[in-house]
Design a protein around this motif. Structure first.
Motif, PDB file in Angstrom:
ATOM      1  N   PRO A  10       0.798  -1.235   0.000  1.00 15.63           N
ATOM      2  CA  PRO A  10       0.000   0.000   0.000  1.00 15.63           C
ATOM      3  C   PRO A  10       0.824   1.276   0.000  1.00 15.63           C
ATOM      4  O   PRO A  10       0.408   2.291  -0.557  1.00 15.63           O
ATOM      5  CB  PRO A  10      -0.818  -0.135   1.297  1.00 15.63           C
ATOM      6  N   GLN A  11       2.030   1.220   0.602  1.00 15.60           N
ATOM      7  CA  GLN A  11       2.863   2.418   0.688  1.00 15.60           C
ATOM      8  C   GLN A  11       3.349   2.889  -0.684  1.00 15.60           C
ATOM      9  O   GLN A  11       3.764   4.044  -0.847  1.00 15.60           O
ATOM     10  CB  GLN A  11       4.062   2.178   1.612  1.00 15.60           C
ATOM     11  N   ASP A  12       3.308   2.009  -1.698  1.00 14.54           N
ATOM     12  CA  ASP A  12       3.783   2.368  -3.040  1.00 14.54           C
ATOM     13  C   ASP A  12       2.655   2.651  -4.031  1.00 14.54           C
ATOM     14  O   ASP A  12       2.922   3.058  -5.165  1.00 14.54           O
ATOM     15  CB  ASP A  12       4.638   1.228  -3.621  1.00 14.54           C
ATOM     16  N   LEU A  13       1.424   2.433  -3.633  1.00 18.56           N
ATOM     17  CA  LEU A  13       0.308   2.541  -4.572  1.00 18.56           C
ATOM     18  C   LEU A  13       0.210   3.904  -5.242  1.00 18.56           C
ATOM     19  O   LEU A  13      -0.150   4.001  -6.417  1.00 18.56           O
ATOM     20  CB  LEU A  13      -1.015   2.231  -3.859  1.00 18.56           C
ATOM     21  N   HIS A  14       0.518   4.973  -4.501  1.00 16.26           N
ATOM     22  CA  HIS A  14       0.367   6.321  -5.047  1.00 16.26           C
ATOM     23  C   HIS A  14       1.337   6.620  -6.179  1.00 16.26           C
ATOM     24  O   HIS A  14       1.229   7.651  -6.847  1.00 16.26           O
ATOM     25  CB  HIS A  14       0.548   7.365  -3.937  1.00 16.26           C
ATOM     26  N   SER A 137      -6.824  -4.842   0.910  1.00 17.34           N
ATOM     27  CA  SER A 137      -5.577  -5.330   0.332  1.00 17.34           C
ATOM     28  C   SER A 137      -5.650  -5.195  -1.189  1.00 17.34           C
ATOM     29  O   SER A 137      -6.730  -5.042  -1.761  1.00 17.34           O
ATOM     30  CB  SER A 137      -5.313  -6.788   0.735  1.00 17.34           C
ATOM     31  N   ILE A 138      -4.502  -5.264  -1.832  1.00 22.17           N
ATOM     32  CA  ILE A 138      -4.415  -4.936  -3.249  1.00 22.17           C
ATOM     33  C   ILE A 138      -5.009  -5.995  -4.170  1.00 22.17           C
ATOM     34  O   ILE A 138      -5.847  -5.690  -5.026  1.00 22.17           O
ATOM     35  CB  ILE A 138      -2.942  -4.671  -3.633  1.00 22.17           C
ATOM     36  N   GLU A 139      -4.590  -7.243  -4.023  1.00 21.68           N
ATOM     37  CA  GLU A 139      -5.005  -8.276  -4.974  1.00 21.68           C
ATOM     38  C   GLU A 139      -6.531  -8.496  -5.033  1.00 21.68           C
ATOM     39  O   GLU A 139      -7.097  -8.570  -6.110  1.00 21.68           O
ATOM     40  CB  GLU A 139      -4.279  -9.593  -4.694  1.00 21.68           C
ATOM     41  N   PRO A 140      -7.221  -8.594  -3.867  1.00 21.20           N
ATOM     42  CA  PRO A 140      -8.682  -8.748  -3.944  1.00 21.20           C
ATOM     43  C   PRO A 140      -9.336  -7.553  -4.626  1.00 21.20           C
ATOM     44  O   PRO A 140     -10.351  -7.698  -5.321  1.00 21.20           O
ATOM     45  CB  PRO A 140      -9.103  -8.846  -2.469  1.00 21.20           C
ATOM     46  N   ALA A 141      -8.753  -6.372  -4.439  1.00 25.35           N
ATOM     47  CA  ALA A 141      -9.289  -5.170  -5.070  1.00 25.35           C
ATOM     48  C   ALA A 141      -9.169  -5.273  -6.582  1.00 25.35           C
ATOM     49  O   ALA A 141     -10.109  -4.966  -7.320  1.00 25.35           O
ATOM     50  CB  ALA A 141      -8.542  -3.932  -4.569  1.00 25.35           C
ATOM     51  N   THR A 154     -16.321   6.877 -15.502  1.00 24.21           N
ATOM     52  CA  THR A 154     -15.233   7.852 -15.479  1.00 24.21           C
ATOM     53  C   THR A 154     -15.491   8.853 -14.358  1.00 24.21           C
ATOM     54  O   THR A 154     -16.583   9.388 -14.230  1.00 24.21           O
ATOM     55  CB  THR A 154     -15.158   8.603 -16.824  1.00 24.21           C
ATOM     56  N   GLY A 155     -14.492   9.083 -13.532  1.00 17.42           N
ATOM     57  CA  GLY A 155     -14.633  10.012 -12.417  1.00 17.42           C
ATOM     58  C   GLY A 155     -14.924   9.350 -11.096  1.00 17.42           C
ATOM     59  O   GLY A 155     -14.835   9.990 -10.057  1.00 17.42           O
ATOM     60  N   ALA A 156     -15.254   8.051 -11.098  1.00 13.08           N
ATOM     61  CA  ALA A 156     -15.499   7.358  -9.834  1.00 13.08           C
ATOM     62  C   ALA A 156     -14.205   7.286  -9.039  1.00 13.08           C
ATOM     63  O   ALA A 156     -13.119   7.124  -9.598  1.00 13.08           O
ATOM     64  CB  ALA A 156     -16.032   5.947 -10.087  1.00 13.08           C
ATOM     65  N   VAL A 157     -14.313   7.445  -7.729  1.00 12.61           N
ATOM     66  CA  VAL A 157     -13.154   7.332  -6.849  1.00 12.61           C
ATOM     67  C   VAL A 157     -13.184   5.946  -6.216  1.00 12.61           C
ATOM     68  O   VAL A 157     -14.159   5.573  -5.572  1.00 12.61           O
ATOM     69  CB  VAL A 157     -13.167   8.419  -5.756  1.00 12.61           C
ATOM     70  N   ILE A 158     -12.139   5.186  -6.420  1.00 14.98           N
ATOM     71  CA  ILE A 158     -12.058   3.809  -5.929  1.00 14.98           C
ATOM     72  C   ILE A 158     -10.930   3.711  -4.916  1.00 14.98           C
ATOM     73  O   ILE A 158      -9.803   4.139  -5.182  1.00 14.98           O
ATOM     74  CB  ILE A 158     -11.820   2.833  -7.091  1.00 14.98           C
ATOM     75  N   VAL A 159     -11.235   3.155  -3.750  1.00 18.57           N
ATOM     76  CA  VAL A 159     -10.244   3.057  -2.678  1.00 18.57           C
ATOM     77  C   VAL A 159      -9.625   1.662  -2.667  1.00 18.57           C
ATOM     78  O   VAL A 159     -10.322   0.669  -2.545  1.00 18.57           O
ATOM     79  CB  VAL A 159     -10.887   3.353  -1.311  1.00 18.57           C
ATOM     80  N   ILE A 160      -8.303   1.620  -2.815  1.00 13.69           N
ATOM     81  CA  ILE A 160      -7.570   0.355  -2.767  1.00 13.69           C
ATOM     82  C   ILE A 160      -6.567   0.435  -1.632  1.00 13.69           C
ATOM     83  O   ILE A 160      -5.647   1.262  -1.666  1.00 13.69           O
ATOM     84  CB  ILE A 160      -6.834   0.072  -4.088  1.00 13.69           C
ATOM     85  N   ALA A 161      -6.760  -0.391  -0.613  1.00 13.42           N
ATOM     86  CA  ALA A 161      -5.839  -0.426   0.530  1.00 13.42           C
ATOM     87  C   ALA A 161      -5.577   0.966   1.097  1.00 13.42           C
ATOM     88  O   ALA A 161      -4.451   1.320   1.426  1.00 13.42           O
ATOM     89  CB  ALA A 161      -4.529  -1.103   0.132  1.00 13.42           C
TER      90      ALA A 161
END
Length: 203
Positions: A10-14, A137-141, A154-161
């Motif tokens: 998660p620390q590298d996702l951005h 967590s990343i993979e299930p997402a 388009t424009g939806a905000v999706i939260v991953i980890a």
């Protein structure tokens, strides 16, 4: 197929954009692309279409009922803390001449937030439209996004980890689904979203 290199956690996702694409044979692939290698010019028009009305997609093991209850609690908290009438769904308190907002807001907020939660639990209204819970967590997402790619606008905000991404190109439009880190998009003045609220995304 997954890229050889990608976020280690998660620390590298951005630092990455997520690309979801369906191949001619029907196979759906995903690829994490470093932002430093991404051509933002190709996404200028679609990023410009990002709107606060698209809502926030939250994915987790929690069901719709738990999500709606969480929204109700947050709604009551935000509403009662406001010094002026707020809009809940299609309703807004407009009887300030009879009863001042500071007096009416307690019961009014409770009643209207509850009504929205009831509609949400029935899979109706804006809260239900924004529903999907939160990925921890990343993979299930990634698996969930692949499965639901055609439903993501388009424009939806999706939260991953815990990291918010903006859908820059909708799969339903015939192209690949591209998810850009929200912070990265917000820092780019040319493609800045209108005013998407991250309250739900960062809770």
């Amino acid at each position: 197929m997954t890229a050889a290199q990608g976020p280690t956690g998660p620390q590298d996702l951005h630092k990455y954009a997520l690309l979801i694409q369906e191949l001619p044979d029907g196979q759906v692939t995903h690829d994490w692309k470093p932002l430093s290698e991404f051509d933002l010019a190709k996404l200028q028009n679609t990023l410009g279409a990002v709107s606060s009305h698209r809502g926030i997609v939250r994915v987790s093991s929690k069901g719709l009922k738990a999500y709606c209850e969480g929204r109700r609690e947050q709604c009551v908290q935000d509403c009662t803390a406001s010094r002026s009438p707020v809009r809940i769904g299609h309703r807004i308190y407009d009887d300030v001449k009879t009863t001042p907002w500071r007096v009416a807001r307690g019961p009014w907020c409770q009643a209207n937030c509850l009504d929205e939660a009831v509609q949400c639990a029935k899979n109706r209204g804006s809260w239900a439209e924004e529903y999907a819970a939160k990925f921890d967590s990343i993979e299930p997402a990634v698996v969930w996004i692949k499965t639901h790619r055609e439903e993501i606008l388009t424009g939806a905000v999706i939260v991953i980890a815990g990291v918010a991404f903006v859908a820059a190109v909708a799969a339903s439009g015939g192209g690949a689904l591209v998810l850009m880190p929200f912070v990265f998009v917000a820092e780019n003045p040319l493609e800045r979203p209108a005013s998407t609220t991250l309250a739900e995304a960062t809770r």
